[in-house]
Design an enzyme around this catalytic site. Structure first.
Site, PDB file in Angstrom:
ATOM      1  N   ALA A 119       0.821  -1.212   0.000  1.00 25.63           N
ATOM      2  CA  ALA A 119       0.000   0.000   0.000  1.00 25.63           C
ATOM      3  C   ALA A 119       0.857   1.264   0.000  1.00 25.63           C
ATOM      4  O   ALA A 119       0.470   2.284  -0.574  1.00 25.63           O
ATOM      5  CB  ALA A 119      -0.936  -0.004   1.194  1.00 25.63           C
ATOM      6  N   HIS A 249      -1.078  -7.953   2.965  1.00 35.11           N
ATOM      7  CA  HIS A 249      -0.910  -8.540   4.299  1.00 35.11           C
ATOM      8  C   HIS A 249      -1.902  -8.008   5.326  1.00 35.11           C
ATOM      9  O   HIS A 249      -1.867  -8.404   6.479  1.00 35.11           O
ATOM     10  CB  HIS A 249       0.526  -8.360   4.791  1.00 35.11           C
ATOM     11  CG  HIS A 249       0.892  -6.957   5.170  1.00 35.11           C
ATOM     12  ND1 HIS A 249       1.142  -6.612   6.466  1.00 35.11           N
ATOM     13  CD2 HIS A 249       1.032  -5.845   4.440  1.00 35.11           C
ATOM     14  CE1 HIS A 249       1.431  -5.320   6.499  1.00 35.11           C
ATOM     15  NE2 HIS A 249       1.379  -4.840   5.281  1.00 35.11           N
ATOM     16  N   CYS A 373       4.298   1.791  12.415  1.00 36.74           N
ATOM     17  CA  CYS A 373       5.407   2.616  11.935  1.00 36.74           C
ATOM     18  C   CYS A 373       5.908   3.549  13.023  1.00 36.74           C
ATOM     19  O   CYS A 373       7.074   3.897  13.073  1.00 36.74           O
ATOM     20  CB  CYS A 373       4.962   3.456  10.748  1.00 36.74           C
ATOM     21  SG  CYS A 373       3.896   2.604   9.619  1.00 36.74           S
TER      22      CYS A 373
END
Lengths: 449, 87
Positions: A119, A249, A373
């Protein structure tokens, strides 16, 4: 030993000076002390593995997906772009079938599906590609403050190239205000990028309404649907989506593959970022990894068949989790809109508890305080800040991610342990004592030394 | 016919038996839940061709489960904390 502990404590102290107002020192000490506990835990193999409740970070691969991929990882090694021999044809047929499976899930045409690595790459190609292609006539992009980092970072990068970017604020429920969107549109606007389901608080933006606004103004509409695809129904034609990012995923597929939907009528043109052999209609050069593409296709087909069943099951678990926690604990705040929301992502703030202390205490449950992240930093989530959560509550938030493979026993274990540890951590806090005594913390004048 | 009540029951039992061999807690529980759900949901089907279709799908699933149990159990991990508590 003591010396190093003191240094750690000092560092923690400096980092959290601003947070001292809201949390107690005993909770903070626990963070650094439990660090050494963690090392011990990793060394003892007798302990059980943690439960996985972080479905927004990534999902385990469905065994049925792996079953479809295995032949292409073992026997059929062909390059799908090889046109001269049967190895190539086999792989090409498999990739085309996968493309069809993805297109079926979102009601698109196979020619509109571009395979990418994930993505993040999709978002980069969509935003930078469209912005640069149309920059002669239009140089304005609209996005929101709660987007994923890769969208925000792409926009910031474009600002350096001279583009104008509007970062729309969101309301306190996490949704954008459609009137503000319309007001932000100018004749120079080329692209609007708004994510379908937020990765941290799980709110669902009104995509259909945004799509019709964009179509009316002849602006391209890109949506990052990594967290939404396969979980809520998406129809690119009904919702007027021009570009859409898909990740493998997050939908029980393999890691390292994604797909970008690029509309053909009306045609969306974009400047490729990667130069090369011109695969994927020239938008993304590079050999398509056939086994991963097959996996993504299989994951999409499963999602298409089982969306309703999964959604019902996840909603049940999610309600059980929320009710279990909120019925036993007070001062728990749910972040995000309670109606326009994907139930697999539950974000709760536990007032007067340090989020990190709670994560440490719940180390046999894989949880996160926000996106993966940013989980390395102690900074509070920018998404929570954008919805107006106060500093202390943003620091005490935990995201529970429920997926297809979660079970009611896991949720039950999570509820029991969360309640236990929140109560324990709160008992350490003098602030909690004050709250119990009925003192309003906001009226206290704190003095800094 | 290949899919009388007896063969259907046999398929159901085989599916459950194979799924129980899965070491991975989450896959095992999902498989058991899904198999029970599918059989319960499709109990009302009376059209013999549709029953035959379901039977073939079940046989394919059984093969998938057999293969995936082997692969999964080759790379098994420690048990989860909730499984430890039970033991």
């Amino acid at each position: 030993m003591l010396q190093s502990l003191r240094i750690i404590l000092l560092k923690q102290w400096q980092l959290k000076k601003c947070r001292m107002l809201h949390t107690s020192i005993s909770q903070l000490i626990e963070i650094s002390v439990s660090k050494s506990d963690e090392d011990k835990l990793q060394a003892t193999p007798t302990l059980g593995r943690a439960l996985y409740l972080d479905a927004q970070a990534t999902t385990p691969m469905d065994p049925r997906v792996l079953d479809k991929m295995m032949p292409y990882l073992t026997s059929y090694q062909g390059n799908p772009h090889s046109r001269t021999h049967m190895y190539g044809w086999e792989s090409e047929a498999a990739v085309d079938h996968a493309r069809q499976q993805i297109a079926d899930l979102i009601n698109a045409n196979t020619k509109e599906i571009i395979f990418t690595s994930g993505a993040t790459e999709c978002n980069n190609i969509a935003i930078k590609g469209v912005a640069r292609f149309y920059k002669e006539k239009k140089n304005h992009i609209i996005t929101t403050q709660t987007e994923h980092k890769c969208v925000l970072d792409s926009c910031r990068f474009l600002q350096g190239e001279g583009f104008k970017v509007t970062y729309l604020p969101v309301m306190s429920n996490g949704l954008i205000n459609l009137e503000e969107l319309e007001a932000a549109i100018t004749p120079e606007t080329s692209l609007v990028s708004i994510m379908t389901v937020n990765n941290e608080i799980g709110v669902r933006q009104p995509i259909e309404e945004i799509g019709s606004i964009c179509r009316k103004n002849k602006i391209f509409f890109h949506t990052d649907a990594a967290q939404a695809l396969g979980k809520i129904p998406i129809d690119v034609n009904k919702m007027n989506i021009d570009l859409m990012s898909i990740s493998g995923h997050k939908i029980y597929g393999p890691k390292g593959i994604g797909a970008l939907y690029v509309r053909r009528r009306p045609r969306v043109r974009l400047e490729a970022i990667q130069s090369g052999g011109g695969q994927e209609r020239g938008m993304r050069s590079g050999t398509v990894p056939a086994p991963l593409a097959v996996g993504l296709g299989a994951a999409c087909e499963l999602a298409n068949n089982e969306m309703a069943y999964d959604h019902e099951y996840i909603t049940k678990l999610s309600n059980f989790l929320i009710e279990g926690i909120t019925s036993q604990l007070t001062h728990v705040i749910r972040n995000g809109d309670p109606v326009s929301w994907y139930p697999g992502c539950v974000n709760l703030s536990f007032a007067y508890v340090e989020g990190e202390s709670l994560l440490m205490a719940l180390k046999d449950i894989a949880l996160s305080s926000g996106s993966a992240c940013t989980s390395a930093s102690l900074e509070p989530s920018y998404v929570l800040r954008a919805i107006g959560t106060s500093e202390d509550l943003a620091h005490s938030s935990i995201r529970f991610g429920i997926g297809r493979f979660s079970t009611i026993e896991e949720i039950n274990y999570t509820v029991i342990n969360t309640v236990k540890h929140v109560n324990r951590l709160r008992e350490m806090s003098p602030l909690w004592e004050m709250v119990l005594d009925g003192i309003d913390l906001k009226t206290i004048k704190w003095t800094q030394h | 016919m290949a899919c009388g009540q007896n063969s259907m029951l046999k398929l159901y039992r085989n599916l459950l038996r194979e799924s129980k061999k899965w070491c991975n807690y989450n896959y095992r529980e999902f498989a058991l839940r899904k198999i029970r759900h599918e059989f319960r949901k499709n109990k009302i089907i009376e059209d013999p061709t549709k029953i035959q279709d379901c039977y073939v799908k079940g046989l394919q699933s059984l093969e998938t489960i057999k293969r995936q149990v082997i692969i999964g159990n080759l790379y098994k991990t420690n048990k989860l904390v909730i499984e430890m508590d039970k033991a």
